[in-house]
Design a protein around this motif. Structure first.
Motif, PDB file in Angstrom:
ATOM      1  N   ALA A   1      46.236  33.409  54.106  1.00  0.00           N
ATOM      2  CA  ALA A   1      47.220  33.705  53.059  1.00  0.00           C
ATOM      3  C   ALA A   1      48.534  32.969  53.289  1.00  0.00           C
ATOM      4  N   GLU A   2      48.912  32.786  54.553  1.00  0.00           N
ATOM      5  CA  GLU A   2      50.181  32.135  54.858  1.00  0.00           C
ATOM      6  C   GLU A   2      50.185  30.665  54.469  1.00  0.00           C
ATOM      7  N   GLN A   3      49.025  30.073  54.235  1.00  0.00           N
ATOM      8  CA  GLN A   3      48.937  28.671  53.852  1.00  0.00           C
ATOM      9  C   GLN A   3      48.782  28.487  52.346  1.00  0.00           C
ATOM     10  N   ILE A   4      48.827  29.575  51.597  1.00  0.00           N
ATOM     11  CA  ILE A   4      48.630  29.500  50.153  1.00  0.00           C
ATOM     12  C   ILE A   4      49.923  29.863  49.434  1.00  0.00           C
ATOM     13  N   ALA A   5      50.398  28.934  48.597  1.00  0.00           N
ATOM     14  CA  ALA A   5      51.630  29.155  47.844  1.00  0.00           C
ATOM     15  C   ALA A   5      51.359  29.770  46.482  1.00  0.00           C
ATOM     16  N   GLY A   6      50.123  29.662  46.002  1.00  0.00           N
ATOM     17  CA  GLY A   6      49.779  30.202  44.702  1.00  0.00           C
ATOM     18  C   GLY A   6      48.335  29.905  44.380  1.00  0.00           C
ATOM     19  N   PHE A   7      47.827  30.551  43.333  1.00  0.00           N
ATOM     20  CA  PHE A   7      46.431  30.390  42.943  1.00  0.00           C
ATOM     21  C   PHE A   7      46.318  30.308  41.438  1.00  0.00           C
ATOM     22  N   VAL A   8      45.605  29.272  40.973  1.00  0.00           N
ATOM     23  CA  VAL A   8      45.247  29.144  39.566  1.00  0.00           C
ATOM     24  C   VAL A   8      43.724  29.222  39.481  1.00  0.00           C
ATOM     25  N   GLY A   9      43.214  30.266  38.834  1.00  0.00           N
ATOM     26  CA  GLY A   9      41.783  30.420  38.669  1.00  0.00           C
ATOM     27  C   GLY A   9      41.352  29.994  37.280  1.00  0.00           C
ATOM     28  N   ILE A  10      40.362  29.108  37.208  1.00  0.00           N
ATOM     29  CA  ILE A  10      39.834  28.625  35.933  1.00  0.00           C
ATOM     30  C   ILE A  10      38.424  29.184  35.780  1.00  0.00           C
TER      31      ILE A  10
ATOM     32  N   ARG B   1      34.969  44.136  46.325  1.00  0.00           N
ATOM     33  CA  ARG B   1      34.602  45.457  46.824  1.00  0.00           C
ATOM     34  C   ARG B   1      35.704  46.085  47.667  1.00  0.00           C
ATOM     35  N   ASP B   2      36.574  45.278  48.210  1.00  0.00           N
ATOM     36  CA  ASP B   2      37.670  45.753  49.058  1.00  0.00           C
ATOM     37  C   ASP B   2      38.996  45.314  48.460  1.00  0.00           C
ATOM     38  N   ARG B   3      40.061  45.801  49.036  1.00  0.00           N
ATOM     39  CA  ARG B   3      41.408  45.442  48.585  1.00  0.00           C
ATOM     40  C   ARG B   3      41.591  43.924  48.628  1.00  0.00           C
ATOM     41  N   LEU B   4      42.120  43.372  47.553  1.00  0.00           N
ATOM     42  CA  LEU B   4      42.335  41.934  47.461  1.00  0.00           C
ATOM     43  C   LEU B   4      43.819  41.678  47.264  1.00  0.00           C
ATOM     44  N   SER B   5      44.513  41.475  48.377  1.00  0.00           N
ATOM     45  CA  SER B   5      45.955  41.275  48.345  1.00  0.00           C
ATOM     46  C   SER B   5      46.268  39.794  48.167  1.00  0.00           C
ATOM     47  N   LEU B   6      46.970  39.478  47.087  1.00  0.00           N
ATOM     48  CA  LEU B   6      47.379  38.098  46.824  1.00  0.00           C
ATOM     49  C   LEU B   6      48.909  38.083  46.684  1.00  0.00           C
ATOM     50  N   PRO B   7      49.613  37.874  47.800  1.00  0.00           N
ATOM     51  CA  PRO B   7      51.080  37.959  47.799  1.00  0.00           C
ATOM     52  C   PRO B   7      51.753  36.666  47.363  1.00  0.00           C
TER      53      PRO B   7
ATOM     54  N   LEU C   1      38.675  41.027  37.665  1.00  0.00           N
ATOM     55  CA  LEU C   1      39.391  40.353  38.739  1.00  0.00           C
ATOM     56  C   LEU C   1      40.877  40.663  38.665  1.00  0.00           C
ATOM     57  N   MET C   2      41.458  40.559  37.489  1.00  0.00           N
ATOM     58  CA  MET C   2      42.884  40.819  37.355  1.00  0.00           C
ATOM     59  C   MET C   2      43.219  42.243  37.794  1.00  0.00           C
ATOM     60  N   ASP C   3      42.408  43.199  37.358  1.00  0.00           N
ATOM     61  CA  ASP C   3      42.660  44.591  37.710  1.00  0.00           C
ATOM     62  C   ASP C   3      42.516  44.831  39.208  1.00  0.00           C
ATOM     63  N   HIS C   4      41.653  44.058  39.852  1.00  0.00           N
ATOM     64  CA  HIS C   4      41.374  44.271  41.276  1.00  0.00           C
ATOM     65  C   HIS C   4      42.444  43.677  42.183  1.00  0.00           C
ATOM     66  N   ILE C   5      43.119  42.651  41.699  1.00  0.00           N
ATOM     67  CA  ILE C   5      44.111  41.967  42.536  1.00  0.00           C
ATOM     68  C   ILE C   5      45.308  42.874  42.807  1.00  0.00           C
ATOM     69  N   ASP C   6      45.702  42.929  44.053  1.00  0.00           N
ATOM     70  CA  ASP C   6      46.920  43.630  44.460  1.00  0.00           C
ATOM     71  C   ASP C   6      48.004  42.573  44.636  1.00  0.00           C
ATOM     72  N   GLY C   7      48.838  42.399  43.620  1.00  0.00           N
ATOM     73  CA  GLY C   7      49.872  41.380  43.663  1.00  0.00           C
ATOM     74  C   GLY C   7      50.937  41.662  42.631  1.00  0.00           C
TER      75      GLY C   7
END
Length: 253
Positions: free
Chosen positions: A113-122, A178-184, A206-212
């Motif tokens: 996670a520390e190496q990711i500045a953001g995510f664009v999912g297509i 299935r588990d917590r998906l934290s995308l800070p 997916l949107m509902d599952h993301i913790d961000g």
């Protein structure tokens, strides 16, 4: 010109890299796709025009990389992506994941996670081996998979998808819904309403599952799974700009 990376796993991965300044962008392609696809090439051209670092690559068994597709799995391809990012990029990156590349991006978000500045999912397709392939198999297909180790599904392209028993079993070890998906970090999800491979329900799940704190989902009416029209490509570029403008890793925009 294609270059090659000898990954720690022993797999030889093909890649193209653009040098530049600021936070980089990494494109992660889809199932049985490769880095010569429309979106990957268009984003490289965009990055060159921006003077921004960019990386596209082929997973093992895809495109110009070594290996047979049938021998690969989600875990293997996530390892390939991790190896490429660690060896070929510097600093936090914006991951742009198409279909399966969206799932792999989410696996990486758990690991680095520390190496990711953001995510664009297509048309991101998390957990599709379980919730799509396996869930859709009838009794005969499940028996054939157990007996032969592989079944073939129509792809809508030139060749059928070979779905191996290992792909299904390994996929179960890499599920992200299935588990917590934290995308800070900033997340932008793009989904076509005419996508025949990934449903609107998957995008919403997916949107509902993301913790961000900064997660947005945009539907493109009429867009299909390829999401490769000029209008769709502009949406992808805009989503990357939006992520860059909202990230907290630095002052790059």
């Amino acid at each position: 010109m294609t270059d090659f990376l000898d990954a720690p796993t022993g797999r030889r991965l093909a890649y193209n890299r653009v040098e530049g300044e600021g936070v980089g962008v990494v494109f992660l392609g889809g199932f049985m796709s490769d880095m010569a696809g429309t979106k990957a090439v268009a984003l490289e051209q965009w990055a060159r025009a921006q003077g921004r670092p960019f990386l596209r690559f082929d997973y093992s068994g895809h495109g110009e990389s070594d290996g047979r597709f049938e021998d690969g799995s989600i875990g293997d391809w996530a390892e390939d992506a991790l190896a490429a990012i660690e060896a070929l990029t510097l600093g936090p990156q914006v991951l742009v994941g198409s279909s399966m590349g969206g799932w792999i991006s989410l696996i990486l978000a758990k690991r680095i996670a520390e190496q990711i500045a953001g995510f664009v999912g297509i048309a991101a397709a998390p957990d599709f081996t379980q919730d799509g392939f396996w869930a859709g198999f009838d009794a005969d297909q499940r028996a054939a998979l157990e007996r032969d180790g592989v079944v073939y599904l129509p792809s809508g392209y030139d060749s059928d998808y070979p779905i191996s028993k290992r792909l299904i079993e390994d996929g179960r070890s890499n599920l992200v819904l299935r588990d917590r998906l934290s995308l800070p970090f900033p997340v932008r999800l793009l989904q076509g309403t005419n996508d025949g491979s990934v449903t609107r329900e998957t995008a919403l799940r997916l949107m509902d599952h993301i913790d961000g704190a900064d997660v947005r989902l945009t539907f493109a009416k009429g867009a299909d799974h390829s999401f490769s029209t000029i209008e769709c490509l502009k949406m992808i570029e805009a989503a990357i700009f939006d992520v860059l403008g909202h990230m907290s890793h630095g002052d790059d925009v």
